[in-house]
Every structure is written in C-alpha cells, then in structure tokens.
Design a protein around this motif. Structure first.
Motif, PDB file in Angstrom:
ATOM      1  N   LEU A  19       5.861  31.236  52.229  1.00 53.93           N
ATOM      2  CA  LEU A  19       4.828  30.903  53.205  1.00 53.93           C
ATOM      3  C   LEU A  19       4.750  29.278  53.240  1.00 53.93           C
ATOM      4  CD1 LEU A  19       1.555  33.188  52.414  1.00 53.93           C
ATOM      5  CD2 LEU A  19       3.245  33.514  54.089  1.00 53.93           C
ATOM      6  N   LEU A  20       5.523  28.657  52.326  1.00 57.96           N
ATOM      7  CA  LEU A  20       5.510  27.062  52.231  1.00 57.96           C
ATOM      8  C   LEU A  20       6.871  26.819  52.249  1.00 57.96           C
ATOM      9  CD1 LEU A  20       2.881  27.088  49.188  1.00 57.96           C
ATOM     10  CD2 LEU A  20       2.218  26.551  51.711  1.00 57.96           C
ATOM     11  N   ARG A  21       7.123  25.173  52.594  1.00 59.54           N
ATOM     12  CA  ARG A  21       8.498  24.875  52.556  1.00 59.54           C
ATOM     13  C   ARG A  21       9.229  24.813  51.487  1.00 59.54           C
ATOM     14  NH1 ARG A  21       6.069  18.788  51.646  1.00 59.54           N
ATOM     15  NH2 ARG A  21       6.272  18.873  49.390  1.00 59.54           N
ATOM     16  N   GLU A  22      10.500  25.037  51.761  1.00 56.62           N
ATOM     17  CA  GLU A  22      11.433  25.285  50.662  1.00 56.62           C
ATOM     18  C   GLU A  22      11.542  23.829  49.779  1.00 56.62           C
ATOM     19  OE1 GLU A  22      13.777  25.781  47.943  1.00 56.62           O
ATOM     20  OE2 GLU A  22      15.051  24.877  49.800  1.00 56.62           O
ATOM     21  N   PRO A  23      11.147  23.692  48.733  1.00 57.30           N
ATOM     22  CA  PRO A  23      11.114  22.412  47.864  1.00 57.30           C
ATOM     23  C   PRO A  23      12.425  21.668  47.872  1.00 57.30           C
ATOM     24  CG  PRO A  23      10.289  24.033  46.477  1.00 57.30           C
ATOM     25  CD  PRO A  23      10.703  24.758  47.677  1.00 57.30           C
ATOM     26  N   LYS A  24      13.541  22.302  47.464  1.00 58.38           N
ATOM     27  CA  LYS A  24      14.717  21.617  47.191  1.00 58.38           C
ATOM     28  C   LYS A  24      15.042  20.680  48.456  1.00 58.38           C
ATOM     29  CE  LYS A  24      19.277  21.619  45.219  1.00 58.38           C
ATOM     30  NZ  LYS A  24      19.370  20.725  44.568  1.00 58.38           N
ATOM     31  N   GLU A  25      15.140  21.448  49.431  1.00 61.23           N
ATOM     32  CA  GLU A  25      15.903  20.906  50.727  1.00 61.23           C
ATOM     33  C   GLU A  25      14.834  19.472  51.139  1.00 61.23           C
ATOM     34  OE1 GLU A  25      16.177  23.901  53.911  1.00 61.23           O
ATOM     35  OE2 GLU A  25      15.753  22.339  55.372  1.00 61.23           O
ATOM     36  N   PHE A  26      13.487  19.577  50.653  1.00 65.81           N
ATOM     37  CA  PHE A  26      12.449  18.729  51.168  1.00 65.81           C
ATOM     38  C   PHE A  26      12.961  17.435  50.300  1.00 65.81           C
ATOM     39  CE2 PHE A  26       8.872  16.115  49.792  1.00 65.81           C
ATOM     40  CZ  PHE A  26       8.454  15.674  50.995  1.00 65.81           C
ATOM     41  N   ASP A 130       4.929  14.740  32.921  1.00 68.90           N
ATOM     42  CA  ASP A 130       4.983  14.962  34.103  1.00 68.90           C
ATOM     43  C   ASP A 130       4.333  14.013  35.122  1.00 68.90           C
ATOM     44  OD1 ASP A 130       4.282  15.752  36.982  1.00 68.90           O
ATOM     45  OD2 ASP A 130       3.110  17.398  36.592  1.00 68.90           O
ATOM     46  N   CYS A 131       5.005  13.191  35.595  1.00 62.83           N
ATOM     47  CA  CYS A 131       4.499  12.127  36.627  1.00 62.83           C
ATOM     48  C   CYS A 131       4.736  12.459  38.192  1.00 62.83           C
ATOM     49  CB  CYS A 131       4.861  10.667  36.304  1.00 62.83           C
ATOM     50  SG  CYS A 131       4.236   9.519  37.718  1.00 62.83           S
ATOM     51  N   GLY A 132       3.631  13.091  38.922  1.00 61.95           N
ATOM     52  CA  GLY A 132       4.076  13.170  40.411  1.00 61.95           C
ATOM     53  C   GLY A 132       4.474  14.548  40.643  1.00 61.95           C
ATOM     54  N   LEU A 133       4.651  15.421  39.637  1.00 63.72           N
ATOM     55  CA  LEU A 133       5.067  16.788  40.152  1.00 63.72           C
ATOM     56  C   LEU A 133       4.093  17.681  40.414  1.00 63.72           C
ATOM     57  CD1 LEU A 133       7.038  19.108  40.505  1.00 63.72           C
ATOM     58  CD2 LEU A 133       7.342  19.311  37.834  1.00 63.72           C
ATOM     59  N   LEU A 134       3.186  17.751  39.459  1.00 62.35           N
ATOM     60  CA  LEU A 134       1.997  18.741  39.546  1.00 62.35           C
ATOM     61  C   LEU A 134       1.250  18.974  40.992  1.00 62.35           C
ATOM     62  CD1 LEU A 134      -0.257  20.956  38.607  1.00 62.35           C
ATOM     63  CD2 LEU A 134      -1.564  19.063  37.985  1.00 62.35           C
ATOM     64  N   HIS A 135       0.934  17.845  41.490  1.00 63.40           N
ATOM     65  CA  HIS A 135       0.289  17.661  42.822  1.00 63.40           C
ATOM     66  C   HIS A 135       1.012  18.269  44.046  1.00 63.40           C
ATOM     67  CE1 HIS A 135       1.089  13.121  42.536  1.00 63.40           C
ATOM     68  NE2 HIS A 135       2.201  13.464  43.066  1.00 63.40           N
ATOM     69  N   HIS A 136       2.442  18.251  43.881  1.00 62.24           N
ATOM     70  CA  HIS A 136       3.357  18.938  44.740  1.00 62.24           C
ATOM     71  C   HIS A 136       3.749  20.502  44.370  1.00 62.24           C
ATOM     72  CE1 HIS A 136       3.950  15.007  46.578  1.00 62.24           C
ATOM     73  NE2 HIS A 136       4.403  14.889  45.592  1.00 62.24           N
ATOM     74  N   ILE A 137       2.969  20.873  43.421  1.00 63.68           N
ATOM     75  CA  ILE A 137       3.154  22.492  43.014  1.00 63.68           C
ATOM     76  C   ILE A 137       2.279  23.441  43.821  1.00 63.68           C
ATOM     77  CG2 ILE A 137       3.080  24.128  41.276  1.00 63.68           C
ATOM     78  CD1 ILE A 137       5.478  22.513  40.711  1.00 63.68           C
ATOM     79  N   ALA A 138       2.876  24.453  44.548  1.00 66.53           N
ATOM     80  CA  ALA A 138       1.687  25.357  44.996  1.00 66.53           C
ATOM     81  C   ALA A 138       0.605  25.940  44.138  1.00 66.53           C
ATOM     82  CB  ALA A 138       2.557  26.427  46.000  1.00 66.53           C
ATOM     83  N   PHE A 164      -2.247  12.877  41.503  1.00 63.85           N
ATOM     84  CA  PHE A 164      -3.029  12.398  42.707  1.00 63.85           C
ATOM     85  C   PHE A 164      -4.510  12.573  42.383  1.00 63.85           C
ATOM     86  CE2 PHE A 164       0.284  12.880  46.455  1.00 63.85           C
ATOM     87  CZ  PHE A 164       0.736  11.728  46.185  1.00 63.85           C
ATOM     88  N   ASN A 165      -5.384  11.226  42.502  1.00 66.83           N
ATOM     89  CA  ASN A 165      -6.882  11.825  42.827  1.00 66.83           C
ATOM     90  C   ASN A 165      -7.161  12.002  44.245  1.00 66.83           C
ATOM     91  OD1 ASN A 165      -7.039   9.217  43.807  1.00 66.83           O
ATOM     92  ND2 ASN A 165      -7.290   8.202  41.913  1.00 66.83           N
ATOM     93  N   THR A 166      -8.382  12.035  44.768  1.00 67.92           N
ATOM     94  CA  THR A 166      -8.745  12.246  46.112  1.00 67.92           C
ATOM     95  C   THR A 166      -8.514  11.175  47.080  1.00 67.92           C
ATOM     96  OG1 THR A 166     -10.790  11.917  45.525  1.00 67.92           O
ATOM     97  CG2 THR A 166     -10.054  14.036  45.363  1.00 67.92           C
ATOM     98  N   ASP A 167      -8.083  10.116  46.367  1.00 64.73           N
ATOM     99  CA  ASP A 167      -7.518   8.738  47.238  1.00 64.73           C
ATOM    100  C   ASP A 167      -6.004   9.007  47.396  1.00 64.73           C
ATOM    101  OD1 ASP A 167     -10.069   7.515  47.436  1.00 64.73           O
ATOM    102  OD2 ASP A 167      -9.626   6.392  45.394  1.00 64.73           O
ATOM    103  N   GLY A 168      -5.264   9.615  46.437  1.00 69.13           N
ATOM    104  CA  GLY A 168      -4.010  10.126  46.665  1.00 69.13           C
ATOM    105  C   GLY A 168      -3.576  10.842  47.594  1.00 69.13           C
ATOM    106  N   ALA A 169      -4.428  12.015  47.930  1.00 69.02           N
ATOM    107  CA  ALA A 169      -4.442  13.016  48.898  1.00 69.02           C
ATOM    108  C   ALA A 169      -5.502  13.737  48.972  1.00 69.02           C
ATOM    109  CB  ALA A 169      -3.103  13.939  48.308  1.00 69.02           C
ATOM    110  N   GLY A 186       0.761  16.826  49.329  1.00 63.53           N
ATOM    111  CA  GLY A 186       0.337  17.106  48.088  1.00 63.53           C
ATOM    112  C   GLY A 186      -1.007  17.355  47.792  1.00 63.53           C
ATOM    113  N   ILE A 187      -1.571  17.834  46.587  1.00 61.39           N
ATOM    114  CA  ILE A 187      -2.802  18.018  46.719  1.00 61.39           C
ATOM    115  C   ILE A 187      -3.626  17.018  45.916  1.00 61.39           C
ATOM    116  CG2 ILE A 187      -4.440  19.768  45.345  1.00 61.39           C
ATOM    117  CD1 ILE A 187      -2.619  22.082  45.769  1.00 61.39           C
ATOM    118  N   GLY A 188      -4.847  16.467  46.352  1.00 62.86           N
ATOM    119  CA  GLY A 188      -5.708  15.301  45.612  1.00 62.86           C
ATOM    120  C   GLY A 188      -6.436  16.184  44.693  1.00 62.86           C
ATOM    121  N   TYR A 189      -6.451  16.042  43.505  1.00 62.49           N
ATOM    122  CA  TYR A 189      -7.403  16.502  42.334  1.00 62.49           C
ATOM    123  C   TYR A 189      -8.699  15.773  41.950  1.00 62.49           C
ATOM    124  CZ  TYR A 189      -3.820  20.299  41.290  1.00 62.49           C
ATOM    125  OH  TYR A 189      -2.824  21.344  41.523  1.00 62.49           O
TER     126      TYR A 189
END
Ligand SMILES: C[S@@+](CC[C@H](N)C(=O)[O-])C[C@H]1O[C@@H](n2cnc3c(N)ncnc32)[C@H](O)[C@@H]1O
Length: 233
Positions: A19-26, A130-138, A164-169, A186-189
C-alpha cells in the motif's frame, strides 16, 4: 496459491508494504545527487548525542548501524575502536560511505541491505544505532524493526536512536498512514508515542531533543530531532 490471499502474518505485512511506496527505489533516487541541500549530505561529522554517549562512557565493542546513509556515524564509531557493521538499503548511499571511510582510513563492514533481510549472528552486538531510519519505517514494519534489534543485541545491549519530533514531520497516526497510502516525508514522533513503542523492551537512559549545532562544526545537530539512549531489559 490463491493470488492476494492473506494466510499468515507475512502475507499481511507484504500486503501492507504494497500500500506504500517501494523504499529501495525511493532511497536510490534520494542519493542520486550528492549536491542536494540535505543537512546530513553536507556534514561528515557524527551526531552530537552519539559523541556525548561515548564521552559519558559508552564503550561498545561490536556495533550495528542501521540506515547508515553516507556513513558519518559509522566512521566515528570505527575511529573510537568499535568493530562496525553498517547497513543501508541504498547502494548509492553505501558507495558514498565506502568512499568516505577510505578517505578516513577506517575499516567498516558496509552492506547494502534492508534491515528486514539482513543476516546476522543473534545476540552479537553491544550497541545498535539508528539516526533517521525509524521515522521512515511503516508502522507495521516498526514491529519487525523492534524484533530485529532485540535479536541483534546482546543481553543488556544498548540502542541509540535519533528520530523526527513533531517539528521534523507531522505526527501522522499509524492508521492514517494506510488511509493516505503514504508516510509523507516521515512520521513526527511525540515523546509519549516513542515511549509507547520502546518502554516495553527498553529502559530509557537519556531522552532529549538534539542540540542545534551551527555549521561548520565537527558534529551534526538539528533541533527537529529526538535523541534517545536505551538499554534492553
Ligand atoms: C534520513 S536517512 C539517514 C542517513 C544516516 N543515518 C545519516 O544520518 O547520515 C535514512 C536512511 O535509512 C535508509 N533506509 C530506509 N529504509 C531502510 C531499510 N529498510 N533498511 C535499511 N536502510 C534503510 C535510507 O536509505 C537512508 O540512508
């Protein structure tokens, strides 16, 4: 087998992936131009919080960096004497990281792999970063993410996270990701949401906003990110 059947949890997760974009290509496209105005493209230095962890006594022997990108943090940890395995889904990112590690004369086992297909010896790492991966994970893959990290770490091993916090996304809810068919950028947490994800399995040692580091500097820091150090229960 009946097409598009959901007969087990793998089928369910694959359907949700679809249902979501293919990550490798992106991500290959993301790294195709190194001159883009992306904060961590210009900066070779490590995260300010990672440096703090090491200065405060974190001394891992074996480290796994997930979503290492062009290798800033992996290179720092190798320079600190760690034996580093670092993976990223993008070959373009890994090629860049290998070039930088050669320039800095450090030996790192870089691998172009998705975290979800990475083969490793269980319970073999003292520290996962992990710097910057979790917020891009479905959201459904966050469950796989946690399983992989828990399996990779030695008992009482450490996890360092920058996300990301909620200023990041935008603080998009898990359900909304699938209604919209997109993770956006990405998801802002919120702090509460991150703690819901991690505190069942990890004790929090440090939880704070990243410090803004004015460039040029040896270090990286942006205020739209959380930094967390945790220890597996
Ligand atoms: C925001 S970037 C951060 C890069 C690097 N950690 C840094 O801070 O310089 C997120 C990274 O995660 C990688 N990535 C995305 N999905 C992945 C997956 N399933 N497995 C491994 N890496 C992945 C991307 O290719 C990208 O390099």
């Amino acid at each position: 087998m009946t097409e598009e059947a959901i007969l087990n949890y793998d089928d369910l997760f694959n359907m949700l992936d679809n249902l979501l974009r293919e990550p490798k290509e992106f991500w290959e496209g993301f790294y195709s131009n190194r001159d883009k105005e992306i904060p961590f493209f210009k900066i070779k230095g490590p995260d300010e919080n990672l440096v703090e962890y090491f200065e405060n006594g974190l001394k891992p022997t074996r480290v796994l960096e997930i979503g290492c990108g062009p290798g800033r943090n992996a290179i720092y940890m190798a320079q600190k004497g760690c034996k580093v395995d670092a993976l990223d889904i993008s070959q373009n990112a890994i090629d860049w990281a290998i070039e930088r590690a050669k320039e800095d004369q450090v030996d790192i086992n870089f691998q172009c792999q998705s975290l979800f297909s990475f083969f490793f010896e269980p319970n073999s790492y003292d520290f996962v970063y992990d710097c910057g991966l979790l917020h891009h994970i479905a959201p459904h893959r966050r469950l796989t993410y946690l399983e992989v990290i828990k399996k990779a770490l030695k008992p009482n091993g450490y996890l360092g996270l920058v996300c990301f916090n909620t200023d990041g996304a935008v603080d998009t809810s898990d359900w909304e990701v699938y209604r919209a068919g997109s993770l956006n950028r990405g998801i802002g947490y919120t702090e509460k949401r991150l703690k819901e994800v991690f505190t069942k399995d990890f004790d929090i040692i440090s939880f704070r906003g990243m410090k803004k580091i004015t460039q040029p500097s040896e270090f990286f820091g942006e205020e739209f990110l959380w930094t967390i150090l945790m220890q597996m229960k």
